[in-house]
Design a protein around this motif. Structure first.
Motif, PDB file in Angstrom:
ATOM      1  N   UNK A  89      -0.051   4.313  -4.627  1.00  0.00           N
ATOM      2  CA  UNK A  89      -0.369   2.962  -4.127  1.00  0.00           C
ATOM      3  C   UNK A  89       0.477   2.606  -2.902  1.00  0.00           C
ATOM      4  N   UNK A  90       1.779   2.928  -2.945  1.00  0.00           N
ATOM      5  CA  UNK A  90       2.645   2.567  -1.821  1.00  0.00           C
ATOM      6  C   UNK A  90       2.367   3.432  -0.597  1.00  0.00           C
ATOM      7  N   UNK A  91       1.934   4.669  -0.819  1.00  0.00           N
ATOM      8  CA  UNK A  91       1.516   5.518   0.307  1.00  0.00           C
ATOM      9  C   UNK A  91       0.318   4.878   1.007  1.00  0.00           C
ATOM     10  N   UNK A  92      -0.619   4.395   0.196  1.00  0.00           N
ATOM     11  CA  UNK A  92      -1.795   3.705   0.738  1.00  0.00           C
ATOM     12  C   UNK A  92      -1.361   2.505   1.582  1.00  0.00           C
ATOM     13  N   UNK A  93      -0.441   1.713   1.055  1.00  0.00           N
ATOM     14  CA  UNK A  93      -0.001   0.511   1.766  1.00  0.00           C
ATOM     15  C   UNK A  93       0.732   0.865   3.065  1.00  0.00           C
ATOM     16  N   UNK A  94       1.547   1.921   3.021  1.00  0.00           N
ATOM     17  CA  UNK A  94       2.293   2.337   4.209  1.00  0.00           C
ATOM     18  C   UNK A  94       1.340   2.796   5.315  1.00  0.00           C
ATOM     19  N   UNK A 130     -11.876   2.901   3.911  1.00  0.00           N
ATOM     20  CA  UNK A 130     -10.553   2.694   4.515  1.00  0.00           C
ATOM     21  C   UNK A 130      -9.827   4.027   4.685  1.00  0.00           C
ATOM     22  N   UNK A 131      -9.233   4.227   5.849  1.00  0.00           N
ATOM     23  CA  UNK A 131      -8.531   5.476   6.130  1.00  0.00           C
ATOM     24  C   UNK A 131      -7.382   5.680   5.143  1.00  0.00           C
ATOM     25  N   UNK A 132      -6.657   4.608   4.831  1.00  0.00           N
ATOM     26  CA  UNK A 132      -5.541   4.728   3.892  1.00  0.00           C
ATOM     27  C   UNK A 132      -6.012   5.161   2.511  1.00  0.00           C
ATOM     28  N   UNK A 133      -7.210   4.728   2.125  1.00  0.00           N
ATOM     29  CA  UNK A 133      -7.781   5.142   0.838  1.00  0.00           C
ATOM     30  C   UNK A 133      -8.051   6.635   0.828  1.00  0.00           C
ATOM     31  N   UNK A 134      -8.602   7.147   1.941  1.00  0.00           N
ATOM     32  CA  UNK A 134      -8.889   8.579   2.040  1.00  0.00           C
ATOM     33  C   UNK A 134      -7.599   9.395   2.054  1.00  0.00           C
ATOM     34  N   UNK A 135      -6.582   8.911   2.777  1.00  0.00           N
ATOM     35  CA  UNK A 135      -5.297   9.609   2.811  1.00  0.00           C
ATOM     36  C   UNK A 135      -4.679   9.654   1.421  1.00  0.00           C
ATOM     37  N   UNK A 136      -4.681   8.522   0.731  1.00  0.00           N
ATOM     38  CA  UNK A 136      -4.118   8.470  -0.625  1.00  0.00           C
ATOM     39  C   UNK A 136      -4.849   9.424  -1.556  1.00  0.00           C
TER      40      UNK A 136
END
Length: 537
Positions: A142-147, A206-212
């Protein structure tokens, strides 16, 4: 993570700058809640990761105590004696506990059944909890997504005038901001398939969702679950996924850029991967096999990708080393920079330029040499006469073939342009194996005509009158074999066989061309440039 940050516009020195002792947490995102890599995890998650790292390192550390490569015989004998002593005391302690338990239960027989039942129940519950916890993952991303989302918004707001992003940044947002094309791989455990996130297929994700989703290592991280819309060549469809690390199915994915390679076939692909410095012979076979499963796909993922440069970045850091100091990271980054820069400069610029120049300059020099033989060897050069020069080498992991990669005097319609032939049956390969060769289409006295290998197959220049193949070499790297490099010179200029001294004149010409090629190689190092992987050719 790095790919997403680079795609939105972060430079290498924005992420880590060894000279300035800066990094993204202290400089680019100094106003964010993230101050170090450890902030990408919750306190409980970080504690569990620390225990996991300790547990995975312990067996290897114990085995290293008995490694003859690391310790002298006297030290190993001491550790073996200590291990035997600890085992003995451990067995005695277990025996003492068992005897005490037996004596206690003998005096209180009613408790024996209850004790055994409680032990089985508690042991079963504890085992079940441990298995379920491991299978579910120890912590979240979750915090990786937020970062990642915070970092993307910060850079986009700098890049786009008046741009403000209140919602998570999507692949469409990156495309609209004219960012570098970004493609992310994850393993969809729900559909038991690979998932490719990109603007073309998943613009609204969301890009952060894909990265996570792409970094959820099994056991360590809980799978990332979400629903999204995926576009296919026929329709759009709703997809639900429970995602794990993309490296499980494709750890060095060059293939998602196939369409870009079709649009720009002359542009090489550059693939970066991390390479551990030394292989740990003391590692347990289970993590070793997992590492091979993840890292072994890189060799497959970069096949059939045309021109590609694979850059292995050496590192001593391990997968869970989020705790190391900034100074350690600066050292890891600074050390390989010069080596990688030199490799990219040579394979992207110096080597292609040198090979092109070699083919062109040799063609001009040999044409000038032919002019000196006007009336002796030929009846003059016409406008339709051509002297062609090609350099043949081995591409990639090829060991049985040789390919022409640099040309001068060729035309696109020539059937033998950009040709790959067997090393043991065609003229260029045979010249490397057997030495320099020269063949003529029409046989003068004492001269062999073209052998069967010259016109074998269909890809032959029908105007060909003579052919010379000259292998060129360089000093090999210590412990390495030389990779083949052959300069091919041919022409449609017919030689005048009416000259009674044609044989000696021809020998003089062939010797002159061979010496010219060898001298050029000595001065400019043609062979030296093709002793690597040659996947960029």
């Amino acid at each position: 993570m790095i790919a997403a940050l680079v795609a939105v516009g972060y430079k290498g020195l924005d992420l880590v700058d060894p000279d300035a002792s800066d990094h993204i947490f202290s400089k680019q995102l100094k106003h964010s809640p993230f101050k170090s890599p450890r902030d990408l995890f919750s306190k409980g998650g970080w504690r569990l990761l620390r225990y996991m790292r300790w547990a995975t390192d312990l067996p290897g550390w114990i085995r290293s105590l008995f490694d003859p490569k690391k310790h002298r015989l006297s030290v190993r004998i001491f550790f073996r004696a200590l291990a035997a002593l600890l085992r003995t005391y451990g067995l005695l302690a277990i025996a003492a506990v068992m005897l005490a338990s037996y004596a206690f239960l003998e005096r209180h027989p009613g408790l024996a059944f209850l004790s055994a039942f409680a032990a089985v129940v508690l042991g079963g519950l504890a085992s079940q909890w441990l298995v379920m916890r491991v299978l579910a993952g120890l912590t979240t991303v979750d915090k990786v997504h937020d970062f990642i989302d915070f970092a993307l918004k910060s850079k986009l707001e700098e890049k786009v005038d008046g741009g403000t992003y209140t919602k998570p940044v999507t692949f469409k947002d990156l495309h609209d901001a004219k960012c570098i094309s970004l493609k992310i791989i994850a393993t969809n455990a729900t559909t038991e398939s690979l998932e490719l996130f990109c603007y073309e297929k998943t613009p609204d994700v969301p890009v952060a969702q894909a990265v996570a989703a792409s970094i959820c290592l099994p056991v360590i991280f809980k799978p990332r679950e979400f629903e999204f819309e995926r576009k296919t060549i026929h329709r759009s469809e709703k997809v639900f996924g429970k995602f794990l690390d993309g490296g499980l199915v494709s750890n060095l994915p060059a293939w998602p850029f196939d369409e870009e390679r079709l649009l720009h076939p002359d542009v090489p692909t550059i693939a970066f991967n991390l390479a551990p410095g030394e292989h740990d012979s003391n590692k347990h076979w289970i993590p070793a096999v997992l590492g091979a499963v993840v890292n072994g796909t890189g060799e497959i993922d970069t096949r059939a990708t045309g021109k590609i440069i694979k850059v292995s970045i050496p590192t001593s850091l391990k997968m869970l080393d989020f705790h190391v100091s900034a100074e350690t990271v600066y050292g890891e980054v600074a050390e390989p920079v010069v080596q990688i820069s030199d490799k990219l400069l040579e394979e992207l610029h110096d080597a292609p330029k040198a090979l092109r120049a070699a083919a062109h300059e040799l063609s001009v020099m040999i044409t000038d040499l032919l002019k000196a033989y006007d009336g002796e060897l030929h009846l003059g050069l016409r406008s339709d006469h051509r002297v062609r020069v090609a350099i043949a080498v081995q591409r990639g992991d090829s060991m049985r073939s040789i390919s022409t990669v640099s040309f001068a005097g060729y035309e696109a319609a020539d059937p033998d342009y950009d040709l790959t032939t067997p090393l043991d049956s065609r003229y260029a390969g045979l010249a490397w194996v057997n030495g320099a060769s020269f063949d003529l289409r029409t046989e003068p006295a004492g001269r062999p005509a073209f052998g069967p290998g010259v016109f074998a197959g269909e890809k032959v220049w029908t105007e060909l009158q003579w052919l010379l193949c000259q292998p060129v070499k360089c000093a090999p790297e210590p412990g390495n074999w030389l990779r083949p490099c052959v300069v091919i010179v041919d022409s449609n200029i017919p030689f005048e066989h009416g000259n009674p001294e044609i044989t000696s004149v021809l020998d003089d010409f062939v010797t002159g061309v061979s010496e010219m090629i060898q001298d050029y190689n000595s001065r400019n190092g043609i062979a030296r440039f093709v002793q690597g992987a040659n996947t960029w050719l």
